[in-house]
Scaffold this active site. Structure first.
Site, PDB file in Angstrom:
ATOM      1  N   ASP B 190       0.831  -1.197   0.000  1.00 40.18           N
ATOM      2  CA  ASP B 190       0.000   0.000   0.000  1.00 40.18           C
ATOM      3  C   ASP B 190       0.872   1.256   0.000  1.00 40.18           C
ATOM      4  O   ASP B 190       1.994   1.224  -0.505  1.00 40.18           O
ATOM      5  CB  ASP B 190      -0.937  -0.043   1.220  1.00 40.18           C
ATOM      6  CG  ASP B 190      -2.281   0.609   0.945  1.00 40.18           C
ATOM      7  OD1 ASP B 190      -2.292   1.811   0.669  1.00 40.18           O
ATOM      8  OD2 ASP B 190      -3.313  -0.075   0.993  1.00 40.18           O
ATOM      9  N   HIS B 224      -4.080   6.216   3.111  1.00 41.36           N
ATOM     10  CA  HIS B 224      -4.709   4.990   2.617  1.00 41.36           C
ATOM     11  C   HIS B 224      -4.159   3.727   3.281  1.00 41.36           C
ATOM     12  O   HIS B 224      -4.909   2.866   3.752  1.00 41.36           O
ATOM     13  CB  HIS B 224      -4.502   4.951   1.099  1.00 41.36           C
ATOM     14  CG  HIS B 224      -5.243   3.875   0.385  1.00 41.36           C
ATOM     15  ND1 HIS B 224      -4.649   2.691   0.004  1.00 41.36           N
ATOM     16  CD2 HIS B 224      -6.513   3.804  -0.063  1.00 41.36           C
ATOM     17  CE1 HIS B 224      -5.531   1.944  -0.644  1.00 41.36           C
ATOM     18  NE2 HIS B 224      -6.663   2.598  -0.689  1.00 41.36           N
ATOM     19  N   SER B 393     -11.143  -0.548  -1.831  1.00 40.78           N
ATOM     20  CA  SER B 393      -9.919  -0.546  -1.016  1.00 40.78           C
ATOM     21  C   SER B 393     -10.214  -0.919   0.420  1.00 40.78           C
ATOM     22  O   SER B 393      -9.406  -1.548   1.095  1.00 40.78           O
ATOM     23  CB  SER B 393      -9.294   0.855  -0.993  1.00 40.78           C
ATOM     24  OG  SER B 393      -8.482   1.068  -2.098  1.00 40.78           O
TER      25      SER B 393
END
Lengths: 142, 519
Positions: B190, B224, B393
């Protein structure tokens, strides 16, 4: 009767001015938000350091939302205009959201203390930024 | 009639002949062909070379992780040596500068002149050559994080969030509080992770910045990665309920910087200590990214095949390109991938979630595989905060966390077993999201909604003796039969190789070289 009508008009006019004035300059702390397509603009005037801090957030949601990148920042002195170019960077993530970019601008001498500038993003004029002596800041649409 | 038959046979022979010729010459994209023809010796191009995957008698057993890593390294080194020898013998070979290789997908980067490119193209062991573009614009001034309407600043709370409730974590905790992923290492591919977040502190075992190619203390280039990692292993089961497997540990790479860094990150996850003798890789890797725009999906297909062959379960987001059909993004169509669609608080699939089916090697395949919560999921973000985010996600790490629970219950499960358990344990739903009694693949939900509680029960049932002392009972329905039926309905490779059998005859080449950099 005529006198009382006149008095009423004067009072109404003063009241209107008071409301407008309060909306315009009584904005302490020094933050303001203006909403207009395609960006929502949040601004802060840091009077101590003479910095103008802006955050621009896209109104439309994006299916692959990373931060936007300020790839160019140009200031024109007359008329005072700040032009920004925002672009998306490499973004492979599967996150849904509003993309945003921030910019911190150290003000030129001619604008320190108070001033008014036009904000242009990607060639489109978004509005005016008005900031004052007590750190107040106002974003307006054109 | 006879003449028609003869013509048909001749045509078939011609096709076979032309195919064999085509196989002998590496595929080179048009821009590079023009570059080679230009003959200008002052020009230099950066290229990526994909070697042919040769079959070998020393092929390791599937899921022999150390053997797989050793084999991949050996194969890439041999291909590299063969290429070096070839270049030493041909005209123009001295105009090729080889610049390291990626053993995970058997490829190498190189700088070439036009003459050097011609020499390279004559090598006997090359499958494809790509132009390796670079980012040309300057990075401007940018900081800060995306705003969120759903910002909360608290980690505590007695209520289970909908995202954990929906997949049965509350029930699991009530019955088996010790099943929390303990002893399992999960991987995150990620933007990085904030290792100092109170909900993640002490859980990050290793961190690799693939862009800078170095091991460092963990950090997040965005928000994220911290969010997806939080959903997998964050918090606890008492006051900070947001991670599916809070007892599991994490290895993380900040790899989503460019496609080159992503492949480096995938390679690192397969052998974090760079010692093939140790099986130190995570048992499952969460991937909330897509590779649309990459020069060729084969680069990622091979890496995914390598992960799976080593015993890593590969979980991916399905993509945010819905609601139209056939919008699964790359490389989530790969058969080894568990592709996860996103549902909201009402249990219905979100509008943005990509719909299947997908196309793999020119054939339709059943993707997504399963669905999980992915709308306004609250998890950790850098700076010790919590934030709600949406996207497939956010759905994928729910499955990854569940895999950690399964592996705690039964460490011997292979990726194929895990796939069966996840799909069989899912709550069957129809196309509209209504609960039904039987599994039917749906283009929106896959085999149904993720049910971690049921999946753990099944994994416990598979590990016959492991839970003899608990009150878990084996699921009433015929687990093996049903799962076999489902897997056969979901086309996949019976891979005895690492991507060798994945050809790209129908792959569309995408022109996106400007973001392919830093190989």
């Amino acid at each position: 009767m005529k006198q009382s009508a006149l008095n009423f008009c004067v009072l109404a006019f003063i009241a209107a001015l008071t409301v407008i004035g309060a909306n315009t300059w009584a904005q302490t702390p020094s933050q303001s938000t203006a909403s207009q397509n395609p960006y929502e603009v949040e601004g802060t005037y840091d009077q101590a350091n003479q910095d103008l801090i802006l955050k621009l957030t896209e109104v439309v949601e994006n299916m692959n939302a990373c931060d936007l990148v300020v790839t160019s920042q140009t200031y024109v002195n007359n008329p005072h205009k700040l032009s920004l170019k925002l672009e998306s960077d490499f973004c492979p993530i599967d996150k849904v959201g509003h993309r945003s970019a921030s910019v911190k601008w150290h003000l030129p001498m001619s604008l320190r203390g108070s001033g008014e500038i036009i904000l242009e993003v990607n060639g489109e004029v978004l509005g005016r930024i008005v900031f004052g002596q007590h750190g107040s800041l106002l974003l307006t649409h054109l | 009639m006879k003449s028609q038959l003869s013509k048909a046979i001749l045509s078939a022979v011609a096709v076979c002949f032309s195919f064999s010729i085509a196989q002998a010459v590496p595929a080179i994209e048009n821009d590079l062909v023009r570059f080679a023809k230009s003959g200008n010796s002052d020009k230099v191009a950066q290229v990526v070379v994909l070697f042919e995957n040769e079959r070998s008698s020393s092929f390791p057993e599937r899921y022999d992780s150390r053997g797989v890593v050793r084999f991949l390294r050996w194969r890439a080194e041999r291909a590299f040596d063969r290429l070096e020898k070839h270049l030493a013998q041909v005209e123009g070979g001295d105009q090729v500068r080889l610049d390291g290789f990626r053993w995970i997908n058997n490829s190498v980067a190189a700088m070439v002149s036009p003459a050097g490119l011609k020499a390279l193209a004559k090598a006997p062991n090359i499958d494809r050559i790509y132009l390796n573009g670079r980012i040309t614009y300057m990075r401007g001034q940018s900081w800060g994080h995306p705003s969120s309407t759903y910002l909360t600043n608290t980690l505590s709370g007695n209520d289970w969030p909908y995202s954990l409730r929906d997949i049965g974590i509350d029930k699991l905790h009530a019955e088996q509080p010790s099943i929390n992923g303990s002893g399992v290492v999960v991987g995150s591919m990620d933007t990085g992770v904030d290792g100092n977040h109170p909900g993640l502190k002490g859980k990050v075992l290793a961190f690799y910045d693939a862009g800078k190619d170095k091991l460092t203390d963990p950090y997040d280039l965005d928000t994220h990665g911290t969010h997806t990692c939080g959903t997998m292993v964050g918090g606890d089961r008492a006051n900070a309920k947001f991670g599916v497997a809070p007892g599991a540990k994490l290895v993380s790479t900040a790899a989503l910087q460019n496609y080159g860094a992503m492949l480096k990150g995938m390679e690192w996850l397969l052998d974090p200590d760079k010692n093939p003798s140790t099986a130190d890789f995570p048992r499952v890797v969460s991937n909330s990214w897509r590779s649309d725009g990459a020069p060729d999906q084969e680069l990622f297909y091979r890496a995914i095949s390598a992960w799976e062959a080593a015993g890593i379960t590969v979980v991916f987001s399905a993509g945010n390109a819905g609601p139209r059909d056939e919008t699964i993004t790359h490389p989530h169509e790969h058969p080894y991938v568990i592709a996860v669609a996103a549902t909201g608080e009402d249990g219905k699939v979100t509008k943005f979630s990509s719909r299947g089916p997908a196309i793999f090697q020119g054939k339709k395949v059943q993707k997504p595989d399963v669905s999980a919560p992915g709308d306004k999921v609250v998890s950790s973000v850098p700076g010790g905060k919590m934030e709600a985010m949406s996207g497939t996600s956010m759905a994928a790490p729910h499955v990854t966390g569940t895999v950690a629970l399964l592996l705690q219950v039964n460490p011997k499960l292979t990726p194929a077993d895990i796939r069966k358990v996840i799909l069989t344990g899912a709550q069957p739903v129809d196309e509209a999201g209504n609960t039904i009694g039987q599994h039917v693949w749906s283009k929106t939900y896959g085999m149904g909604r993720l049910n971690a509680f049921e999946a753990v029960k099944m994994a416990a049932g598979v590990a016959k003796n492991f839970y003899a002392a608990t009150h878990f009972v084996r699921s009433a329905f015929a687990f093996t039969e049903l799962s076999e039926q489902m897997v056969s309905a979901n086309p996949r490779m019976e891979a005895d190789d690492f991507g060798k059998e994945i050809n790209l005859e129908n792959t569309k080449w995408v022109q996106a070289w400007d973001i392919w950099s830093d190989y």
